[in-house]
Design a protein around this motif. Structure first.
Motif, PDB file in Angstrom:
ATOM      1  N   PHE A   1     -13.358   6.820  -1.395  1.00  0.00           N
ATOM      2  CA  PHE A   1     -12.853   5.822  -0.453  1.00  0.00           C
ATOM      3  C   PHE A   1     -12.387   6.462   0.849  1.00  0.00           C
ATOM      4  O   PHE A   1     -12.424   5.815   1.899  1.00  0.00           O
ATOM      5  CB  PHE A   1     -11.707   5.027  -1.089  1.00  0.00           C
ATOM      6  CG  PHE A   1     -12.171   3.886  -1.936  1.00  0.00           C
ATOM      7  CD1 PHE A   1     -12.529   2.677  -1.360  1.00  0.00           C
ATOM      8  CD2 PHE A   1     -12.272   4.027  -3.309  1.00  0.00           C
ATOM      9  CE1 PHE A   1     -12.974   1.619  -2.143  1.00  0.00           C
ATOM     10  CE2 PHE A   1     -12.712   2.976  -4.102  1.00  0.00           C
ATOM     11  CZ  PHE A   1     -13.072   1.769  -3.516  1.00  0.00           C
TER      12      PHE A   1
ATOM     13  N   LEU B   1      -6.696  -0.974   2.065  1.00  0.00           N
ATOM     14  CA  LEU B   1      -7.671   0.107   1.960  1.00  0.00           C
ATOM     15  C   LEU B   1      -7.540   1.111   3.102  1.00  0.00           C
ATOM     16  O   LEU B   1      -7.821   2.301   2.925  1.00  0.00           O
ATOM     17  CB  LEU B   1      -9.086  -0.475   1.934  1.00  0.00           C
ATOM     18  CG  LEU B   1      -9.457  -1.286   0.688  1.00  0.00           C
ATOM     19  CD1 LEU B   1     -10.849  -1.888   0.841  1.00  0.00           C
ATOM     20  CD2 LEU B   1      -9.389  -0.417  -0.562  1.00  0.00           C
TER      21      LEU B   1
ATOM     22  N   SER C   1       0.826  -1.210   0.000  1.00  0.00           N
ATOM     23  CA  SER C   1       0.000   0.000   0.000  1.00  0.00           C
ATOM     24  C   SER C   1       0.860   1.259   0.000  1.00  0.00           C
ATOM     25  O   SER C   1       0.520   2.245  -0.675  1.00  0.00           O
ATOM     26  CB  SER C   1      -0.932  -0.004   1.217  1.00  0.00           C
ATOM     27  OG  SER C   1      -0.190   0.000   2.424  1.00  0.00           O
TER      28      SER C   1
ATOM     29  N   LEU D   1     -14.945   2.212   5.787  1.00  0.00           N
ATOM     30  CA  LEU D   1     -14.408   1.006   5.164  1.00  0.00           C
ATOM     31  C   LEU D   1     -15.027  -0.274   5.724  1.00  0.00           C
ATOM     32  O   LEU D   1     -15.008  -1.314   5.069  1.00  0.00           O
ATOM     33  CB  LEU D   1     -12.889   0.975   5.331  1.00  0.00           C
ATOM     34  CG  LEU D   1     -12.137   2.070   4.565  1.00  0.00           C
ATOM     35  CD1 LEU D   1     -10.646   1.927   4.772  1.00  0.00           C
ATOM     36  CD2 LEU D   1     -12.471   2.027   3.088  1.00  0.00           C
TER      37      LEU D   1
END
Length: 267
Positions: free
Chosen positions: A110, A139, A82, A115
């Motif tokens: 997002f 995420l 990430s 989430l």
């Protein structure tokens, strides 16, 4: 003589003062916690000394070591993935307006979307697997790095780029010698924030998806009302996240001192 003594005292205080507030704050919090525990304000707040004495036993247990390894395995895969992709995408969004137009909507969605609402979708796609854990941690971290990196790129003063072009620098050289060094401090701030969010993501994912690792152990201890053991696990997660963020902070401080940091002035 008195003036020299005063100057020396100020220097010594400046050297020590950055460490004093956290120590004093921890001491006050521990004393307040101990008093609340002794007064039996709540069963979820046992005396602080009891928790500390029990923490080492929990950390040495086989259950804790096994759970910690499971959590670290997911972090070791998801965090660098990430961070690396976030830095690249953030650089492209900050540098090229077309990329920003294409991706900015998705990044904002997002960032604003809870989430936890995506976890059922992730489960449908990947099932109760480690892949689900990696996606959840990704995420939680990716978009923070993207936003900070793109902001860092846009903050570099245009004068530096114009000067580089006047000396014949091409786009690749401008990116490497001007844009990236100028954007790095803000990008590293995003990495530091994302590092803390990565620990949050792995614990939440383990509690909701696979019921393994430290998140699963926290759920089991909480369900069994093992409050002192539960606090020991919470301390372990918090301390690990703090150490990881402080390591990134050291790199961030180094970048602040050693690398150029151009800012656009207000028009």
């Amino acid at each position: 003589m008195s003036q020299a003594t005063t100057s020396w005292s100020r220097i010594r205080f400046q050297d020590v003062s950055p460490f004093l507030p956290p120590i004093i704050g921890l001491a006050i919090g521990a004393i307040a916690w101990e008093i609340a525990g002794r007064l039996e304000v709540s069963y979820v707040l046992p005396p602080f000394t009891d928790i500390v004495s029990n923490t080492w036993d929990v950390w040495r247990s086989e259950a804790f070591r096994s759970a910690a390894l499971e959590s670290l395995e997911s972090l070791a895969i998801a965090w660098p993935l990430s961070i690396g992709l976030g830095l690249v995408v953030g650089l492209l969004m900050g540098r090229y307006r077309l990329v920003e137009w294409m991706l900015d909507l998705y990044v904002n969605i997002f960032l604003s979307l809870p989430l936890i609402a995506l976890i059922p979708i992730i489960l449908l796609l990947f099932g109760l697997s480690q892949t689900s854990m990696i996606v959840i941690v990704f995420l939680y971290t990716f978009f923070v790095v993207v936003v900070n990196t793109s902001a860092g790129v846009r903050s570099v003063e245009s004068n530096f780029e114009e000067m580089a072009r006047s000396f014949g620098a091409n786009e690749a050289r401008i990116l490497w010698r001007v844009i990236i060094p100028g954007a790095l401090p803000l990008a590293l701030t995003g990495v530091r924030i994302a590092t803390g969010r990565a620990f949050k993501g792995v614990i939440i994912g383990e509690q909701l998806v696979r019921f393994i690792g430290l998140g699963g152990l926290i759920q089991r201890y909480g369900g069994a009302f093992r409050v002192e053991d539960l606090w020991a696990l919470i301390f372990a997660v918090g301390l690990s996240g703090l150490i990881a963020m402080q390591l990134v902070q050291l790199v961030e401080n180094f970048a602040e001192k050693r690398l150029p940091r151009g800012r656009r002035t207000s028009q």
